[in-house]
Motif scaffolding. Sequence first.
Motif, mmCIF file in Angstrom:
data_model
loop_
_atom_site.group_PDB
_atom_site.id
_atom_site.type_symbol
_atom_site.label_atom_id
_atom_site.label_comp_id
_atom_site.label_asym_id
_atom_site.label_seq_id
_atom_site.Cartn_x
_atom_site.Cartn_y
_atom_site.Cartn_z
ATOM 1 N N TYR A 63 0.846 -1.202 0.000
ATOM 2 C CA TYR A 63 0.000 0.000 0.000
ATOM 3 C C TYR A 63 0.884 1.257 0.000
ATOM 4 O O TYR A 63 0.644 2.195 -0.757
ATOM 5 N N PHE A 64 1.915 1.258 0.828
ATOM 6 C CA PHE A 64 2.852 2.384 0.865
ATOM 7 C C PHE A 64 3.495 2.571 -0.512
ATOM 8 O O PHE A 64 3.623 3.697 -0.999
ATOM 9 N N GLY A 65 3.897 1.472 -1.138
ATOM 10 C CA GLY A 65 4.494 1.545 -2.476
ATOM 11 C C GLY A 65 3.530 2.112 -3.506
ATOM 12 O O GLY A 65 3.919 2.889 -4.385
ATOM 13 N N MET A 66 2.261 1.744 -3.388
ATOM 14 C CA MET A 66 1.259 2.270 -4.321
ATOM 15 C C MET A 66 1.071 3.778 -4.118
ATOM 16 O O MET A 66 0.883 4.513 -5.088
ATOM 17 N N ILE A 67 1.174 4.226 -2.871
ATOM 18 C CA ILE A 67 1.110 5.670 -2.607
ATOM 19 C C ILE A 67 2.267 6.365 -3.316
ATOM 20 O O ILE A 67 2.086 7.405 -3.964
ATOM 21 N N GLN A 68 3.454 5.791 -3.204
ATOM 22 C CA GLN A 68 4.630 6.377 -3.854
ATOM 23 C C GLN A 68 4.452 6.407 -5.372
ATOM 24 O O GLN A 68 4.733 7.412 -6.029
ATOM 25 N N MET A 69 3.981 5.302 -5.938
ATOM 26 C CA MET A 69 3.821 5.217 -7.386
ATOM 27 C C MET A 69 2.758 6.194 -7.881
ATOM 28 O O MET A 69 2.957 6.881 -8.880
ATOM 29 N N VAL A 70 1.629 6.264 -7.196
ATOM 30 C CA VAL A 70 0.557 7.169 -7.633
ATOM 31 C C VAL A 70 1.004 8.621 -7.477
ATOM 32 O O VAL A 70 0.624 9.465 -8.299
ATOM 33 N N SER A 71 1.825 8.926 -6.496
ATOM 34 C CA SER A 71 2.379 10.284 -6.373
ATOM 35 C C SER A 71 3.201 10.634 -7.609
ATOM 36 O O SER A 71 3.076 11.730 -8.157
ATOM 37 N N GLU A 72 4.046 9.706 -8.025
ATOM 38 C CA GLU A 72 4.829 9.922 -9.252
ATOM 39 C C GLU A 72 3.917 10.031 -10.467
ATOM 40 O O GLU A 72 4.150 10.850 -11.356
ATOM 41 N N MET A 73 2.899 9.180 -10.504
ATOM 42 C CA MET A 73 1.949 9.190 -11.612
ATOM 43 C C MET A 73 1.256 10.558 -11.696
ATOM 44 O O MET A 73 1.096 11.126 -12.779
ATOM 45 N N ARG A 74 0.835 11.085 -10.549
ATOM 46 C CA ARG A 74 0.167 12.387 -10.509
ATOM 47 C C ARG A 74 1.098 13.487 -11.015
ATOM 48 O O ARG A 74 0.704 14.319 -11.830
ATOM 49 N N GLU A 75 2.326 13.500 -10.519
ATOM 50 C CA GLU A 75 3.279 14.520 -10.956
ATOM 51 C C GLU A 75 3.477 14.473 -12.469
ATOM 52 O O GLU A 75 3.482 15.509 -13.134
#
Length: 176
Positions: free
Chosen positions: A119-131
Amino acid sequence: MKSNRSKGKFKKADLTNRVDVYGLLMAYFDIYVEQTASALIASEDSEEFPYEIVAEHDAAVVVHLNEVFTGVDSRMTIPSKSWNGAPLGRRLRARFALELLSLNAEDAELFAEDEMVVYFGMIQMVSEMRELALHFIREDAEDIEAQGRKLHEFCAKWSEILSNSSEPLPQPSISG
């Protein structure tokens, strides 16, 4: 990249196959950009950026991707019990060790179990995706080829992490 259709049937993405995960991430990114752009267009009348709408959207994407990569949602994928879930969480724990160590005690407790680190990793990935998505949306004049390279780099990086495979991605064929 090979099509996910063979003889009219949908081929599920194998979560241990880097090429399949790469294609899955490309598809998620397309949907993410479309939904984010729609939210921005819908809030065009407002003078403020719709942080709350984007945050809610991101949270829903994180939850769904977490279900995919822990193997809970296997409608479009073929998870591996020996990889998806806690084993992936252990890999992500090593990858994001500094970020996890910088959390306060209460937040760190949320990610004590390996499966929760997914879940933490998905937060990191979606943050990058958003940027990346916001960059693409804001920079209309940016070269399409440069955007394609940035998207490829994002999907290549995360497909290697999430599939636990460093198999090379196929090179696109150039026909002229």
